[in-house]
Design an enzyme around this catalytic site. Sequence first.
Site, PDB file in Angstrom:
ATOM      1  N   PHE A 118       0.884  -1.381   0.389  1.00  0.00           N
ATOM      2  CA  PHE A 118      -0.158   0.465  -0.242  1.00  0.00           C
ATOM      3  C   PHE A 118       0.968   1.424   0.078  1.00  0.00           C
ATOM      4  O   PHE A 118       2.171   0.742   0.679  1.00  0.00           O
ATOM      5  CB  PHE A 118      -0.890  -0.107   1.417  1.00  0.00           C
ATOM      6  CG  PHE A 118      -2.362  -0.448   0.891  1.00  0.00           C
ATOM      7  CD1 PHE A 118      -2.865  -1.425   0.296  1.00  0.00           C
ATOM      8  CD2 PHE A 118      -3.615   0.745   1.756  1.00  0.00           C
ATOM      9  CE1 PHE A 118      -3.824  -1.328  -0.478  1.00  0.00           C
ATOM     10  CE2 PHE A 118      -4.295  -0.122   1.105  1.00  0.00           C
ATOM     11  CZ  PHE A 118      -5.024  -1.136   0.498  1.00  0.00           C
ATOM     12  N   GLN A 230      -8.125  14.033   5.106  1.00  0.00           N
ATOM     13  CA  GLN A 230      -7.380  12.827   3.859  1.00  0.00           C
ATOM     14  C   GLN A 230      -8.478  12.938   2.263  1.00  0.00           C
ATOM     15  O   GLN A 230      -9.462  12.559   2.666  1.00  0.00           O
ATOM     16  CB  GLN A 230      -7.344  11.261   3.950  1.00  0.00           C
ATOM     17  CG  GLN A 230      -6.731  11.328   2.856  1.00  0.00           C
ATOM     18  CD  GLN A 230      -6.100   9.974   3.136  1.00  0.00           C
ATOM     19  OE1 GLN A 230      -6.846   8.784   3.935  1.00  0.00           O
ATOM     20  NE2 GLN A 230      -5.031   9.678   3.998  1.00  0.00           N
ATOM     21  N   HIS A 232      -8.463  11.373  -0.639  1.00  0.00           N
ATOM     22  CA  HIS A 232      -8.174  10.115  -1.337  1.00  0.00           C
ATOM     23  C   HIS A 232      -8.377  10.618  -2.914  1.00  0.00           C
ATOM     24  O   HIS A 232      -9.291  10.789  -3.418  1.00  0.00           O
ATOM     25  CB  HIS A 232      -8.951   8.752  -1.327  1.00  0.00           C
ATOM     26  CG  HIS A 232      -9.256   6.937  -1.004  1.00  0.00           C
ATOM     27  ND1 HIS A 232      -8.613   6.878  -2.672  1.00  0.00           N
ATOM     28  CD2 HIS A 232      -8.578   6.336  -0.640  1.00  0.00           C
ATOM     29  CE1 HIS A 232      -8.109   6.139  -3.209  1.00  0.00           C
ATOM     30  NE2 HIS A 232      -7.706   5.553  -1.159  1.00  0.00           N
ATOM     31  N   LEU A 246     -15.306   5.446  -3.473  1.00  0.00           N
ATOM     32  CA  LEU A 246     -14.151   5.067  -3.198  1.00  0.00           C
ATOM     33  C   LEU A 246     -13.239   3.605  -4.194  1.00  0.00           C
ATOM     34  O   LEU A 246     -14.384   2.840  -4.265  1.00  0.00           O
ATOM     35  CB  LEU A 246     -14.345   4.999  -1.587  1.00  0.00           C
ATOM     36  CG  LEU A 246     -12.602   4.363  -1.260  1.00  0.00           C
ATOM     37  CD1 LEU A 246     -11.597   5.637  -1.307  1.00  0.00           C
ATOM     38  CD2 LEU A 246     -12.924   3.492   0.191  1.00  0.00           C
ATOM     39  N   GLU A 249      -7.549   1.497  -2.669  1.00  0.00           N
ATOM     40  CA  GLU A 249      -5.999   1.970  -2.438  1.00  0.00           C
ATOM     41  C   GLU A 249      -5.717   0.286  -3.155  1.00  0.00           C
ATOM     42  O   GLU A 249      -4.340   0.435  -3.770  1.00  0.00           O
ATOM     43  CB  GLU A 249      -5.325   2.297  -1.774  1.00  0.00           C
ATOM     44  CG  GLU A 249      -4.057   3.059  -2.022  1.00  0.00           C
ATOM     45  CD  GLU A 249      -3.052   2.981  -0.428  1.00  0.00           C
ATOM     46  OE1 GLU A 249      -4.183   4.505  -1.047  1.00  0.00           O
ATOM     47  OE2 GLU A 249      -2.069   3.467  -0.729  1.00  0.00           O
ATOM     48  N   ARG A 280      -1.065   9.634   0.142  1.00  0.00           N
ATOM     49  CA  ARG A 280      -2.680   9.592  -0.281  1.00  0.00           C
ATOM     50  C   ARG A 280      -2.340  10.974  -0.500  1.00  0.00           C
ATOM     51  O   ARG A 280      -3.184  11.856  -1.649  1.00  0.00           O
ATOM     52  CB  ARG A 280      -3.615   9.037  -0.070  1.00  0.00           C
ATOM     53  CG  ARG A 280      -3.564   7.630   0.497  1.00  0.00           C
ATOM     54  CD  ARG A 280      -5.356   7.644   1.368  1.00  0.00           C
ATOM     55  NE  ARG A 280      -5.109   5.958   0.521  1.00  0.00           N
ATOM     56  CZ  ARG A 280      -6.138   5.398   1.855  1.00  0.00           C
ATOM     57  NH1 ARG A 280      -6.916   6.247   2.539  1.00  0.00           N
ATOM     58  NH2 ARG A 280      -5.925   3.985   1.696  1.00  0.00           N
ATOM     59  N   HIS A 344     -12.207  11.783   2.591  1.00  0.00           N
ATOM     60  CA  HIS A 344     -12.065  10.471   2.855  1.00  0.00           C
ATOM     61  C   HIS A 344     -12.610  10.436   4.370  1.00  0.00           C
ATOM     62  O   HIS A 344     -12.868   9.341   4.462  1.00  0.00           O
ATOM     63  CB  HIS A 344     -11.199   9.443   1.751  1.00  0.00           C
ATOM     64  CG  HIS A 344     -10.953   8.415   2.409  1.00  0.00           C
ATOM     65  ND1 HIS A 344     -12.189   7.478   1.527  1.00  0.00           N
ATOM     66  CD2 HIS A 344      -9.824   7.649   2.959  1.00  0.00           C
ATOM     67  CE1 HIS A 344     -11.573   6.191   2.365  1.00  0.00           C
ATOM     68  NE2 HIS A 344     -10.996   5.995   2.772  1.00  0.00           N
ATOM     69  N   ARG A 378      -2.741  10.124   7.341  1.00  0.00           N
ATOM     70  CA  ARG A 378      -3.268   8.570   6.831  1.00  0.00           C
ATOM     71  C   ARG A 378      -2.643   7.585   5.795  1.00  0.00           C
ATOM     72  O   ARG A 378      -2.969   7.913   4.743  1.00  0.00           O
ATOM     73  CB  ARG A 378      -4.646   8.468   7.234  1.00  0.00           C
ATOM     74  CG  ARG A 378      -4.370   6.786   7.520  1.00  0.00           C
ATOM     75  CD  ARG A 378      -5.832   6.425   8.629  1.00  0.00           C
ATOM     76  NE  ARG A 378      -6.931   6.265   7.040  1.00  0.00           N
ATOM     77  CZ  ARG A 378      -7.518   6.131   6.015  1.00  0.00           C
ATOM     78  NH1 ARG A 378      -6.867   4.828   6.267  1.00  0.00           N
ATOM     79  NH2 ARG A 378      -8.334   6.429   5.382  1.00  0.00           N
TER      80      ARG A 378
END
Lengths: 540, 485
Positions: A118, A230, A232, A246, A249, A280, A344, A378
């Site tokens: 990730f 955040q 995304h 969404l 990721e 991100r 997000h 994050r």
Amino acid sequence: MRSDELVDCHVLVIGSGGAGVRAAIEADQYGDTVLVSKTIVGKGGCTPMAEGGYNAVLKELDSCEGHYEDTLRGGAYLNDPGLVRVLVDESPERMADLIRWGAVFDVDDLACVAQRPFGGQRFPRTCYAGDRTGHEMMTTLTERMADTGVETYQEVSIVSLLQHEGRASGAMGLDRDGEVILFRSDSTVIATGGGTRVYDISTNSSSGTGDGYALGYRAGAEVIDMEQIQFHPTGAVYPYDARGRLVTEAVRGEGGLLKNKLGERFMTCYDPERMELSTRDVVSRSIATEILEGRGTEHGGVYLDVTHLPASQVESRLPVMLEQFLKFGVDIRTEPMEVAPTAHHIMGGLRIRPDGSTTMKGLFACGEVSGGVHGANRLGGNALAETQVFGKRAGEAAGKAAVHSRDHDPAQVEAERKHLDEYFTGTSEPAGVWNKLKLSMWEGAGIFRTLPALEQTRSVILHLQSLQLRAVTAENLVECCTVRNMLTTASLIVESALLRPESRGAHVRKDISQAWTPETSPFGHTYLSTSCRGIEKVSR
Amino acid sequence: MKELTLRISRFDPKKDTAPHFENYTVNVHDGARVLHALHAVHDDCDPTLTYRYCCGTGQCGSCAVRVNGQPVLACMEEALEGITVEPLEIPVIKDLAVDLLPYINELPIICPVSTEAATMPAKDIVETMKPLRSCIGCMACVSVCPALSVSDFKGPTSMRQEMRLSLDPRDKKDRTAEAVNGGLFRCTSCQACWKVCPKEIQIPGKAIEKLREVAHFKGHTLPRHAEVAALIRETGRSVTWTEPSLLELTAEVMEPYGPVKKTVGFFVGCMYNLRLPKTALDAVEVLRRNGFRVVIPRDQICCGSPLIRTGQTEYVDTLKARNIAAFTALGIDTVVTMCAGCGSTLKHDYETPFKVIDFSELLAETGFGSPAHLGLNVTYHDPCHLARGQGVTEQPRTILRSLADITEMPSICCGSGGGVRSGFPDEAAALGQRRGDEIKKTGAEMVVTCCPFCEFHIAGHTDKPVRHLATLLLKGYREQEKSGT
């Protein structure tokens, strides 16, 4: 005075996502525990929608130190290091709990939990169940909770926290019919999740309305770093009503490529080392810049392409993505997706100690509603881990807290009731107010921020807060309370953004130039409560 | 933006005695889902409309409603002009919100073996469990399950969960016994549950039949089902001889009238061979009149469906091998079925070296001679194993429209399948009675279907004649001849 339904317990948990249910399971070991959920348990919050995964150090080649460093670096060193230490150290053990309780994670040939790479992490440490990881966890947790003594109140919305003798003493809720229920407890855990539905384009479910920030703040608890939102990088861009949905990721983790309309892998210009798997905040800004500079797609996004991957990999690792895009006529096995940033996660939130206690006596917080774990950005996969690590800790600390006289302040309840009654004579429809709020937030408190734009949004929020919301029937009271909470949360975001005179992580001030890096920044957390506000200075 | 009119079922138990419909016209964006149309109604027309939603992306199962009668997730289904939105067929709290909790709370939960060990099961077990794990608890399956509506059957998703738990070495309970107590043998295998499942979880095939198989080997088989299995082993047929069979009434090769358009194999099935041979003769006659050389292998036996549906699978491979050999020995490349159950079994449970096609499918595909219109008003009963099992719904209607006027009724199970008619006659009768009521509502003079089990069972619950499509088509041909002469 009307008589209200009274529910007494040792621990009251507000919220039914991953953190709330985990907290309730733990608290139940110490005394009567009640969990109140705005939705049906297991369906609300963002946990069941979380797709990508759960970060845990499981392999010898990996290390908690590595996870710690990645999290701090990804968080632009705004994280509370003590909380990060707890997160990385305890995440593997909380993963083990889930496995003991029957979770079905993907495994490798040796029956070890499979992990994928990730963004912003130097080791593939994101555990997953296809692209429905959060749903798998939620199913496991609700099953587990059903096997405990936790009593649940479902489709009951908490509208304010009760206070007695200077400590949190429970909460006031409204059921589906708009009838009041008073919950009185020795300790109260807020686990209400995030609130990015204050933005026009958001990944959040109907419950992502920031209730917990507003409840805690109004009761006197302190919030930190609320400006850290955040975005995304990859949300759907069309049709209109699906905007912001969404796109996990995990698509990039599995090898998905980002390209602009010219077919260029534009991440080479922004982060040639980490490319698509940068953090991100970086990827979102890169995509936003491509779009702003005219290299976006027809629908105002960029391409996210997995057509080079084997169809079988897409089918087994990204089944939800495949299904959702097919519903809108795009077969991601053969066509690229179009994506753009979407609000997000709120990194900031109620200030907590490692045991989940807030600055208010008797009040605990865990999960997205708390602040400090993720700093200014994050890492994907750290939120699900946070729900379990801090859910358990908050539940345990709340459970171990002393028993108090369970009582409430009738004057407070009467004042709250009067406030509710005023909605019946209001004049502004909640839906209309929300609509204005979310457009203004997207405009002025989005990915790129400036002082004039933030001030403009602040004035819109102040105006909207001056309107009297209208409830047609008692059942509509909750909608008014929710919009009120959204206005409070939005104002906390904007006020905090105005308090931070630098660009840091997800908070980018286009009108400020600075001579420091995140590591050498002179600033710490922004903080806000009803009695104080400011930004911490750090001596380096 | 576009304008859209929709009809919504409204019901407030505090004020209303029964639900009623209201029409609303709203503005929505292009590509809006049903959920967005409901938001528009709530925000712009009537804030008292109650409906449930949460994730908005098909992942939480909060927003299932019926659109034009079919359960769907409101957040994923496109909002189209003129739709009717109703709650699921589950007790209604208000308007479109139904009481999901009794079903959610009844789901079996894992009973962990140990609190010490934290080990995942092996990869093959995980891969088998995963498809059963994606349930989002929308209860669309509960809404459509016929067995659950007339018996104490715990329901499709409960059986799904029993299966998922029975596969998991971390669970210590006897899930088979629990499933049997929860009504495992009450499922009519109508396939309605997985056809409406937003996650397409194949509950009948991947959970119920598999659990029945385990239950069988643990000795839970119902006596009536065991009798059928014994009969199949003994005679190769699931029913007894009462009159001359089709195989006795026909030659192995039945030549067409006129030139041979195509040669097809004919799989007759136990019921049409032994109980309704005249109907089977009608079908053979129709095929011959349409230029088909009909080859009816003497060695064909029971397809195995009664065994597979009831979990008694140990003899099934023998049946499969014998049936496949019977047709391949004669060089057949296309096998026609006229029994919905046999057809679905040959298509899904067999790996045949030949093509399997339903009688109506074949005629619709190749074209069929025009019959006389019989001037009848009929209703058509979709056999579960033809409509949902094989996806064949339009073809029989195409043929039927050339013969009669059709008054439609809802496509639901008659109660005869899955071993329920023999195992639980009370349940089968209750469902049959419902079918009878629906037939009555249509005002039709005759019921037409394509399955011997449906034909037999429905006949016991209606005063109208029940006929196979082939019989009616042959009648049409004969009328045509008469009027021609």
